[in-house]
Motif scaffolding. Structure first.
Motif, short mmCIF file in Angstrom:
data_model
loop_
_atom_site.label_atom_id
_atom_site.label_comp_id
_atom_site.label_asym_id
_atom_site.label_seq_id
_atom_site.Cartn_x
_atom_site.Cartn_y
_atom_site.Cartn_z
N THR A 1 -77.59 -9.12 -77.70
CA THR A 1 -78.29 -8.50 -76.56
C THR A 1 -77.44 -8.60 -75.30
O THR A 1 -77.28 -7.61 -74.57
N LYS A 2 -76.88 -9.76 -75.05
CA LYS A 2 -76.03 -9.96 -73.86
C LYS A 2 -74.75 -9.14 -73.96
O LYS A 2 -74.33 -8.48 -73.00
N CYS A 3 -74.11 -9.18 -75.14
CA CYS A 3 -72.85 -8.45 -75.32
C CYS A 3 -73.01 -6.95 -75.09
O CYS A 3 -72.22 -6.33 -74.37
N LEU A 4 -74.05 -6.38 -75.72
CA LEU A 4 -74.24 -4.94 -75.59
C LEU A 4 -74.68 -4.55 -74.18
O LEU A 4 -74.30 -3.48 -73.67
N ALA A 5 -75.49 -5.42 -73.54
CA ALA A 5 -75.89 -5.14 -72.16
C ALA A 5 -74.67 -5.09 -71.24
O ALA A 5 -74.57 -4.22 -70.36
N ALA A 6 -73.75 -6.02 -71.45
CA ALA A 6 -72.54 -6.06 -70.62
C ALA A 6 -71.65 -4.85 -70.87
O ALA A 6 -71.04 -4.29 -69.95
N GLU A 7 -71.59 -4.42 -72.12
CA GLU A 7 -70.70 -3.31 -72.48
C GLU A 7 -71.27 -1.95 -72.15
O GLU A 7 -70.54 -1.04 -71.72
N TRP A 8 -72.59 -1.79 -72.33
CA TRP A 8 -73.19 -0.46 -72.21
C TRP A 8 -73.89 -0.22 -70.88
O TRP A 8 -74.44 0.86 -70.66
N GLY A 9 -73.85 -1.19 -69.99
CA GLY A 9 -74.47 -0.99 -68.68
C GLY A 9 -73.91 0.22 -67.95
O GLY A 9 -74.63 0.98 -67.31
N GLU A 10 -72.59 0.41 -68.07
CA GLU A 10 -71.94 1.54 -67.38
C GLU A 10 -72.38 2.88 -67.97
O GLU A 10 -72.17 3.92 -67.34
N LEU A 11 -72.98 2.84 -69.15
CA LEU A 11 -73.50 4.08 -69.76
C LEU A 11 -74.96 4.32 -69.37
O LEU A 11 -75.56 5.30 -69.81
#
Length: 261
Positions: free
Chosen positions: A173-183
């Motif tokens: 959850t943390k990893c994807l939030a950090a990666e996909w926030g810009e999307l």
């Protein structure tokens, strides 16, 4: 369509496309019903076709569709998301709810049991999230919510597979939030405590789960209701939570705060 039955109307959910996995029973069914009541188009994915048919019958007054699929199979997941897109358009909200429990002495866990727990509790979440994000990035964002657990933030003897996979959900959850926030994609997790589902009631009747003891150990003195889990999900998916991402929100009646006594 039936009149909305929640006292609270959550902004930003009506008209959206919502996918729920493990949708046919328990928390998954309550999630599906709650989003449907808010005016969302709900695409319910479950491995059990018979249970799915019953769930669809119960929600026939709403805009829902069912799809039987094994969410640990990448091709089946891809086909399910394509079917949802063809029916309802791009997915706006994904709720990764499919999961299993595994309480067993670690020395006795077989490799098929271990792999099944990892596949259903962890791999399926990645596969579904990846498919959702591919659609969400084309429309400027979306929300992914994962079902973690109180056991994703703590540990216990004879729960190695379950605790490890649910801790993985918290980390993913943390990893994807950090990666996909810009999307424009928000990724969150809910950590339910013990919840009064049909499965829990069945275990209680079989004397394999001491609900009275669980209630004594919970500061608020009772188990969660599935509708309460759904209420938190609605809030996190709504515009009211649009600056919230990357966190796991426990809903456990104070269980974790009580040191898992």
């Amino acid at each position: 369509m039936k009149k909305h039955q929640h006292q609270t109307q959550y902004a930003g959910i009506a008209g959206k496309t919502v996918i729920v996995t493990g949708a046919a029973a328990g928390i998954g069914f309550c999630l599906s019903k709650a989003f449907a009541e808010q005016g969302a188009q709900v695409f319910m994915i479950d491995f059990n076709q018979d249970a799915l048919n019953e769930a669809l019958q119960a929600l026939q007054d709403y805009t829902v569709q069912g799809y039987a699929a094994n969410v640990t199979d990448d091709e089946a997941v891809s086909a399910a998301f394509e079917a949802c897109k063809n029916s309802f358009g791009f997915v706006d909200v994904l709720f990764n709810n499919a999961g299993i429990s595994l309480n067993k002495p670690s020395l006795d866990i077989t490799m098929p049991e271990w792999r099944r727990c990892v596949d259903i509790n962890l791999t399926s979440l990645f596969l579904c999230s990846q498919q959702a994000a591919k659609q969400m990035q084309q429309q400027g964002g979306g929300v992914i919510i994962n079902t973690a657990s109180i056991w994703g933030l703590s540990t216990s003897a004879e729960r190695t597979a379950y605790c490890t996979t649910k801790a993985g959900v918290v980390s993913m959850t943390k990893c994807l939030a950090a990666e996909w926030g810009e999307l424009g994609i928000r990724v969150l997790a809910i950590g339910p405590g013990y919840t009064r589902t049909a499965l829990v009631e069945k275990l209680q009747q079989q004397n394999t789960l001491d609900v009275a003891d669980l209630e004594r150990r919970t500061p608020l003195g009772r188990l969660a209701e599935p509708e309460e889990i759904a209420e938190l999900a609605l809030f996190l998916a709504s515009d009211a939570a649009k600056f919230m991402t990357g966190q796991t929100y426990l809903i456990d009646g104070g269980w974790e705060a009580n040191g898992f006594q």
